[in-house]
Design a protein around this motif. Structure first.
Motif, PDB file in Angstrom:
ATOM      1  N   TYR A 118      26.670  47.655 -12.655  1.00  4.31           N
ATOM      2  CA  TYR A 118      28.041  48.134 -12.806  1.00  4.31           C
ATOM      3  C   TYR A 118      28.115  49.284 -13.799  1.00  4.31           C
ATOM      4  CZ  TYR A 118      30.002  44.005 -10.456  1.00  4.31           C
ATOM      5  OH  TYR A 118      30.345  43.036  -9.550  1.00  4.31           O
ATOM      6  N   GLY A 119      29.125  50.110 -13.616  1.00  7.25           N
ATOM      7  CA  GLY A 119      29.414  51.145 -14.590  1.00  7.25           C
ATOM      8  C   GLY A 119      30.098  50.537 -15.807  1.00  7.25           C
ATOM      9  N   ALA A 120      30.372  51.361 -16.791  1.00  6.97           N
ATOM     10  CA  ALA A 120      30.949  50.883 -18.053  1.00  6.97           C
ATOM     11  C   ALA A 120      32.312  50.225 -17.836  1.00  6.97           C
ATOM     12  CB  ALA A 120      31.067  52.035 -19.038  1.00  6.97           C
ATOM     13  N   LEU A 121      33.138  50.808 -16.983  1.00  8.21           N
ATOM     14  CA  LEU A 121      34.473  50.260 -16.753  1.00  8.21           C
ATOM     15  C   LEU A 121      34.393  48.899 -16.044  1.00  8.21           C
ATOM     16  CD1 LEU A 121      37.542  50.564 -16.831  1.00  8.21           C
ATOM     17  CD2 LEU A 121      37.393  51.766 -14.648  1.00  8.21           C
ATOM     18  N   GLN A 122      33.549  48.807 -15.028  1.00  9.75           N
ATOM     19  CA  GLN A 122      33.413  47.546 -14.307  1.00  9.75           C
ATOM     20  C   GLN A 122      32.815  46.457 -15.194  1.00  9.75           C
ATOM     21  OE1 GLN A 122      31.122  49.192 -11.065  1.00  9.75           O
ATOM     22  NE2 GLN A 122      32.740  48.628  -9.623  1.00  9.75           N
ATOM     23  N   GLN A 123      31.836  46.843 -16.019  1.00 13.99           N
ATOM     24  CA  GLN A 123      31.270  45.868 -16.955  1.00 13.99           C
ATOM     25  C   GLN A 123      32.322  45.393 -17.943  1.00 13.99           C
ATOM     26  OE1 GLN A 123      27.871  47.047 -19.212  1.00 13.99           O
ATOM     27  NE2 GLN A 123      26.443  46.567 -17.575  1.00 13.99           N
ATOM     28  N   ALA A 124      33.119  46.314 -18.452  1.00 10.07           N
ATOM     29  CA  ALA A 124      34.166  45.942 -19.405  1.00 10.07           C
ATOM     30  C   ALA A 124      35.166  44.985 -18.764  1.00 10.07           C
ATOM     31  CB  ALA A 124      34.869  47.189 -19.924  1.00 10.07           C
ATOM     32  N   LEU A 125      35.514  45.230 -17.513  1.00  4.25           N
ATOM     33  CA  LEU A 125      36.429  44.318 -16.826  1.00  4.25           C
ATOM     34  C   LEU A 125      35.809  42.929 -16.645  1.00  4.25           C
ATOM     35  CD1 LEU A 125      37.917  46.739 -14.133  1.00  4.25           C
ATOM     36  CD2 LEU A 125      39.090  45.763 -16.116  1.00  4.25           C
ATOM     37  N   MET A 126      34.531  42.883 -16.326  1.00  4.97           N
ATOM     38  CA  MET A 126      33.855  41.591 -16.176  1.00  4.97           C
ATOM     39  C   MET A 126      33.775  40.863 -17.515  1.00  4.97           C
ATOM     40  SD  MET A 126      33.232  40.817 -13.124  1.00  4.97           S
ATOM     41  CE  MET A 126      32.175  39.426 -13.426  1.00  4.97           C
ATOM     42  N   VAL A 127      33.504  41.593 -18.587  1.00  8.37           N
ATOM     43  CA  VAL A 127      33.466  40.985 -19.918  1.00  8.37           C
ATOM     44  C   VAL A 127      34.848  40.447 -20.275  1.00  8.37           C
ATOM     45  CG1 VAL A 127      33.223  41.524 -22.382  1.00  8.37           C
ATOM     46  CG2 VAL A 127      31.479  42.259 -20.747  1.00  8.37           C
ATOM     47  N   GLY A 128      35.883  41.209 -19.980  1.00  6.79           N
ATOM     48  CA  GLY A 128      37.238  40.732 -20.224  1.00  6.79           C
ATOM     49  C   GLY A 128      37.532  39.461 -19.446  1.00  6.79           C
ATOM     50  N   LEU A 129      37.066  39.404 -18.203  1.00  9.11           N
ATOM     51  CA  LEU A 129      37.262  38.205 -17.385  1.00  9.11           C
ATOM     52  C   LEU A 129      36.493  37.006 -17.946  1.00  9.11           C
ATOM     53  CD1 LEU A 129      38.453  36.982 -14.775  1.00  9.11           C
ATOM     54  CD2 LEU A 129      36.331  37.668 -13.652  1.00  9.11           C
ATOM     55  N   LEU A 130      35.243  37.224 -18.338  1.00  8.04           N
ATOM     56  CA  LEU A 130      34.441  36.133 -18.898  1.00  8.04           C
ATOM     57  C   LEU A 130      35.044  35.594 -20.192  1.00  8.04           C
ATOM     58  CD1 LEU A 130      30.805  37.448 -18.343  1.00  8.04           C
ATOM     59  CD2 LEU A 130      31.878  35.504 -17.238  1.00  8.04           C
ATOM     60  N   LEU A 167      38.027  46.367 -24.342  1.00 10.27           N
ATOM     61  CA  LEU A 167      38.138  47.769 -24.750  1.00 10.27           C
ATOM     62  C   LEU A 167      36.955  48.224 -25.599  1.00 10.27           C
ATOM     63  CD1 LEU A 167      41.950  47.926 -25.582  1.00 10.27           C
ATOM     64  CD2 LEU A 167      40.789  48.862 -23.568  1.00 10.27           C
ATOM     65  N   LEU A 168      36.395  47.320 -26.385  1.00 10.40           N
ATOM     66  CA  LEU A 168      35.254  47.661 -27.243  1.00 10.40           C
ATOM     67  C   LEU A 168      33.911  47.583 -26.527  1.00 10.40           C
ATOM     68  CD1 LEU A 168      36.146  45.855 -30.580  1.00 10.40           C
ATOM     69  CD2 LEU A 168      36.111  48.298 -30.149  1.00 10.40           C
ATOM     70  N   TRP A 169      33.877  46.931 -25.365  1.00 11.96           N
ATOM     71  CA  TRP A 169      32.605  46.671 -24.697  1.00 11.96           C
ATOM     72  C   TRP A 169      31.740  47.901 -24.465  1.00 11.96           C
ATOM     73  CZ3 TRP A 169      29.255  43.005 -24.073  1.00 11.96           C
ATOM     74  CH2 TRP A 169      28.220  43.171 -23.147  1.00 11.96           C
ATOM     75  N   PRO A 170      32.222  49.025 -23.972  1.00  8.34           N
ATOM     76  CA  PRO A 170      31.309  50.152 -23.719  1.00  8.34           C
ATOM     77  C   PRO A 170      30.546  50.600 -24.962  1.00  8.34           C
ATOM     78  CG  PRO A 170      33.385  50.520 -22.606  1.00  8.34           C
ATOM     79  CD  PRO A 170      33.572  49.318 -23.470  1.00  8.34           C
ATOM     80  N   TRP A 171      31.221  50.680 -26.093  1.00  8.74           N
ATOM     81  CA  TRP A 171      30.562  51.101 -27.328  1.00  8.74           C
ATOM     82  C   TRP A 171      29.659  49.990 -27.863  1.00  8.74           C
ATOM     83  CZ3 TRP A 171      35.672  52.160 -26.263  1.00  8.74           C
ATOM     84  CH2 TRP A 171      35.933  53.506 -26.017  1.00  8.74           C
TER      85      TRP A 171
END
Length: 154
Positions: free
Chosen positions: A90-102, A135-139
């Motif tokens: 996944y790209g950064a945005l998709q990963q961040a959304l998955m992290v938010g879901l988890l 929101l912090l996940w990519p960094w």
């Protein structure tokens, strides 16, 4: 292995860091983010058992019902291990959304257990840490990947 343990300890320290009451509602879930990262990066070394012990440490730090965070962290680790191949692509945005879901799932489990003990929140504000973590996940991901590469953890 020492660096991995050190990242977990730092995450626990960040989770236990005293903050003003206004910021407690939006404090990122540092321990969950570290667990998700290591489950994605090293699924053969970090798993559900690591999530369980991390959750127990969080229970001891928070003074919450013993096993409450352990169960939530175990679920996070299990789902992250199920999805690690997808999340790597996944790209950064998709990963961040998955992290938010988890993390939302983890917070919902935590809230469910609190409902059973009649200490529940009356609003959905308990989900705000999932948004800040997302929101912090990519960094955060870039920082953790840099640490992993610098110390050549495979």
């Amino acid at each position: 292995m020492f660096v991995i343990l050190l990242t977990f300890v730092i995450a626990l320290l960040l989770a236990a860091m005293p903050l003003p009451d206004t910021f407690l509602w939006v404090q990122p879930e540092w321990a969950a983010m570290v667990l998700i990262y290591w489950c994605i990066a090293l699924p053969h070394r970090i798993g559900v058992l690591a999530g369980f012990f991390l959750g127990l440490c969080m229970d001891l730090l928070d003074g919450s019902l013993l096993g409450q965070n352990a169960m939530a962290m175990s679920v996070i680790a299990y789902v992250a291990l199920l999805l690690y191949q997808r999340m790597r692509n996944y790209g950064a945005l998709q990963q961040a959304l998955m992290v938010g879901l988890l993390i939302s799932i983890s917070l919902l489990i935590f809230q469910w257990v609190q409902n059973l003990t009649s200490v529940a929140a009356d609003t959905l504000a308990f989900l705000l840490p999932a948004i800040t973590s997302m929101l912090l996940w990519p960094w955060f991901f870039i920082g953790m990947r840099t640490i992993r590469r610098r110390f050549q953890i495979h």
